[in-house]
Design an enzyme around this catalytic site. Structure first.
Site, PDB file in Angstrom:
ATOM      1  N   ASN A  10       1.090  -0.800   0.018  1.00 39.19           N
ATOM      2  CA  ASN A  10       0.000   0.134   0.027  1.00 39.19           C
ATOM      3  C   ASN A  10       0.801   1.171  -0.060  1.00 39.19           C
ATOM      4  OD1 ASN A  10      -2.284   1.682   0.197  1.00 39.19           O
ATOM      5  ND2 ASN A  10      -2.025   1.954   2.553  1.00 39.19           N
ATOM      6  N   LYS A  12       0.488   3.895  -0.224  1.00 38.38           N
ATOM      7  CA  LYS A  12      -0.289   5.686   0.306  1.00 38.38           C
ATOM      8  C   LYS A  12      -0.235   6.867  -0.522  1.00 38.38           C
ATOM      9  CE  LYS A  12      -0.031   3.329   4.618  1.00 38.38           C
ATOM     10  NZ  LYS A  12       0.112   3.560   6.341  1.00 38.38           N
ATOM     11  N   HIS A  96      -9.655   1.222   4.625  1.00 41.16           N
ATOM     12  CA  HIS A  96      -8.465   1.284   5.354  1.00 41.16           C
ATOM     13  C   HIS A  96      -8.712   2.220   6.805  1.00 41.16           C
ATOM     14  CE1 HIS A  96      -4.141   2.486   6.916  1.00 41.16           C
ATOM     15  NE2 HIS A  96      -3.924   2.044   5.906  1.00 41.16           N
ATOM     16  N   GLU A  98      -6.854   4.640   7.589  1.00 42.34           N
ATOM     17  CA  GLU A  98      -6.795   6.076   7.563  1.00 42.34           C
ATOM     18  C   GLU A  98      -7.772   6.998   7.108  1.00 42.34           C
ATOM     19  OE1 GLU A  98      -2.911   5.476   5.490  1.00 42.34           O
ATOM     20  OE2 GLU A  98      -2.062   5.637   7.667  1.00 42.34           O
ATOM     21  N   SER A 213       3.024  -2.367  10.272  1.00 41.49           N
ATOM     22  CA  SER A 213       4.405  -2.432  10.219  1.00 41.49           C
ATOM     23  C   SER A 213       5.013  -3.503  10.086  1.00 41.49           C
ATOM     24  CB  SER A 213       4.946  -1.709  11.785  1.00 41.49           C
ATOM     25  OG  SER A 213       4.775  -0.662  12.402  1.00 41.49           O
TER      26      SER A 213
END
Ligand code: PGA
Length: 253
Positions: A10, A12, A96, A98, A213
């Site tokens: 991803n 982003k 997601h 976010e 992470s």
């Protein structure tokens, strides 16, 4: 093992066209012919075409980072599923954290977006995960259940056409990874919810990715867990060597 592992990057809001050409081109060389696992990159919309060209002829799949529920219409700033298919996408990330945190997405909007994706034969990668406050309050299981049931409401057997991703919000971009045991517990619970919604046979075939992470040095241990079927990788997917190592995780289960 019926579930083919999926390693997804991803990106982003990172990647000019030139950067996408370089990164996707490097991955085309390093993991473009990998077997026994699927590899996917999800660049920003404006870099999809550059990435598509760089991975042409390889096994690397292309995904987007969001999709609207409607195929077209007066929805300024949004994008429809057929447009993503036309751009070369086979997958799309939906819900997601976010998007939920900064752009007001709810289980209802996530449900609509999943439906939009499925209507165009895009595979939605449906993200769920608890925040740190929710985890500390001991409500992880309830939050996950609400997100899974709300996001997948009414889909019935089409649940089998989704990929799930468990991404604890406190582990995203923080360097704090869930322990493999914690992730496995939640993944197993998600699979149980999928079974309640669509039956055990469908649930057993759905890939559940872990995200938060994921790095070269923790991917092997995560992938060793029975219900972890891949990874959704943010930061480490922007570095060709790191993402290559993640794709090439060592099997131990
Ligand atoms: P991270 O992001 O790997 O940088 O923690 C994961 C994600 O948000 O999908």
């Amino acid at each position: 093992m019926a579930r083919v592992p999926l390693l997804a990057g991803n990106w982003k809001m990172h990647g000019t066209r030139a950067e996408a050409t370089a990164l996707a081109g490097a991955l085309a060389k390093s993991v473009g012919t990998v077997s026994g696992r699927e590899v996917l990159i999800a660049p920003p919309y404006t870099a999809l075409e550059a990435a598509r060209q760089a991975i042409a002829g390889t096994c690397i799949l292309l995904g987007a980072q969001n999709v609207h529920g409607e195929p077209k219409g007066a929805f300024t700033g949004e994008i429809g599923a057929a447009m993503l298919v036309e751009a070369g996408c086979t997958h799309v990330i939906v819900g997601h954290s976010e998007r939920r945190q900064y752009f007001g997405e709810t289980d209802e909007s996530v449900n609509a977006r999943i439906r939009g994706a499925l209507a165009a034969n895009l595979v939605p990668i449906v993200c769920v995960g608890e925040t740190l406050a929710e985890r500390e309050a001991g409500t992880t299981a309830a939050i996950i259940e609400r997100q899974v049931r709300g996001g997948l409401a009414g889909l019935d057997a089409a649940v089998g056409r989704c990929v799930m991703a468990y991404e604890p919000v406190w582990a995203i971009g923080t360097g704090r990874t869930a322990t493999p045991a914690h992730a496995q517990d939640v993944h197993k619970a998600i699979r149980g919810l999928l079974a309640a919604l669509a039956g055990a046979a469908v649930a057993n075939n759905v890939r559940i990715l872990y995200g938060g992470s994921v790095k070269p040095d923790n991917v092997d241990a995560l992938m060793a867990e029975a219900d972890i079927d891949g990874a959704l990788v943010g930061g480490a997917s922007l570095d060709a060597a790191s993402f290559t190592r993640i794709v090439q995780y060592q099997e131990s289960r």
